[in-house]
Design a protein around this motif. Structure first.
Motif, mmCIF file in Angstrom:
data_model
loop_
_atom_site.group_PDB
_atom_site.id
_atom_site.type_symbol
_atom_site.label_atom_id
_atom_site.label_comp_id
_atom_site.label_asym_id
_atom_site.label_seq_id
_atom_site.Cartn_x
_atom_site.Cartn_y
_atom_site.Cartn_z
ATOM 1 N N ARG A 82 11.430 78.921 -15.461
ATOM 2 C CA ARG A 82 10.376 79.951 -15.149
ATOM 3 C C ARG A 82 11.434 81.134 -14.599
ATOM 4 N N THR A 136 5.742 90.786 -20.607
ATOM 5 C CA THR A 136 5.357 90.229 -19.611
ATOM 6 C C THR A 136 3.923 90.089 -19.651
ATOM 7 N N SER A 172 1.883 83.737 -14.987
ATOM 8 C CA SER A 172 2.465 84.846 -15.263
ATOM 9 C C SER A 172 3.759 84.154 -16.115
ATOM 10 N N SER A 173 3.874 84.804 -17.196
ATOM 11 C CA SER A 173 5.144 84.237 -18.029
ATOM 12 C C SER A 173 5.540 85.417 -19.043
ATOM 13 N N HIS A 174 6.737 85.270 -19.512
ATOM 14 C CA HIS A 174 6.824 85.967 -20.761
ATOM 15 C C HIS A 174 6.554 85.515 -22.115
ATOM 16 N N GLN A 175 5.634 84.369 -21.986
ATOM 17 C CA GLN A 175 5.291 83.696 -23.160
ATOM 18 C C GLN A 175 3.501 83.806 -23.075
ATOM 19 N N ASP A 181 1.712 80.584 -22.434
ATOM 20 C CA ASP A 181 1.779 79.800 -21.276
ATOM 21 C C ASP A 181 0.637 80.193 -20.237
#
Length: 170
Positions: free
Chosen positions: A41, A149, A161-164, A167
């Motif tokens: 993460r 983001t 929260s994630s860049h994917q 997720d």
């Protein structure tokens, strides 16, 4: 000649045992990989449970966007930038299968930039779109770091929260 046969037999047994040990190690390594996330993460992403700080922006359509909009219910907040391959893939995914929750999309740039305008035109079908620049109140409110983001906000706090995208929507 008998000695040679015995040596070959012993070597064959050792080779078979070595293969069993190797296959066992491979199986254990695969189990370890499955239990450990391949990508850690990002520590710069906002932590779940963090309150969204105050922000104010104007959407591309001229509507005000503020933190008060996120005080109740769930909302997906997304950050994109032009010329970003992961951003393009995420946008395409959003346009094919829009999320069921409301969405705010922030684009790093200005309406005068043709690449930003193209992103806004596409995302405008599934989200309220606004532009961000540098260290503005939106970027500070969400601790946005990196592109893309995605942040799911529930009742004014960060739920994920994630860049994917997957997720955050899971």
């Amino acid at each position: 000649m008998q000695l040679l046969a015995v040596i070959v037999a012993v070597l064959a047994v050792i080779t078979v045992l070595h293969l069993f040990v190797t296959f066992g190690l491979i199986a254990r390594f695969r189990a370890y990989q499955a239990s450990t996330p391949l990508v850690p993460r990002d520590p710069d992403l906002p932590e779940p449970g963090a309150a969204v700080k105050p922000f104010a922006a104007i959407s591309a359509a001229g509507a005000p966007l503020t933190d008060e909009m996120l005080a109740s219910g769930a909302t997906l907040v997304a950050f994109f930038t032009p010329h970003c391959t992961p951003c393009e893939k995420a946008r395409a995914k959003l346009l094919v299968a829009p999320p069921s929750l409301p969405m705010l999309a922030f684009i790093n740039g200005s309406a005068e930039d043709a690449a930003c305008q193209q992103i806004a035109d596409g995302l405008g079908k599934v989200a309220q779109v606004a532009y961000t620049a540098g260290d503005d109140s939106v970027t500070r409110a969400f601790h946005q770091a990196g592109y893309p983001t995605f942040i799911r906000v529930e009742n004014g706090t960060v739920a994920a929260s994630s860049h994917q995208l997957d997720d955050v929507l899971a």
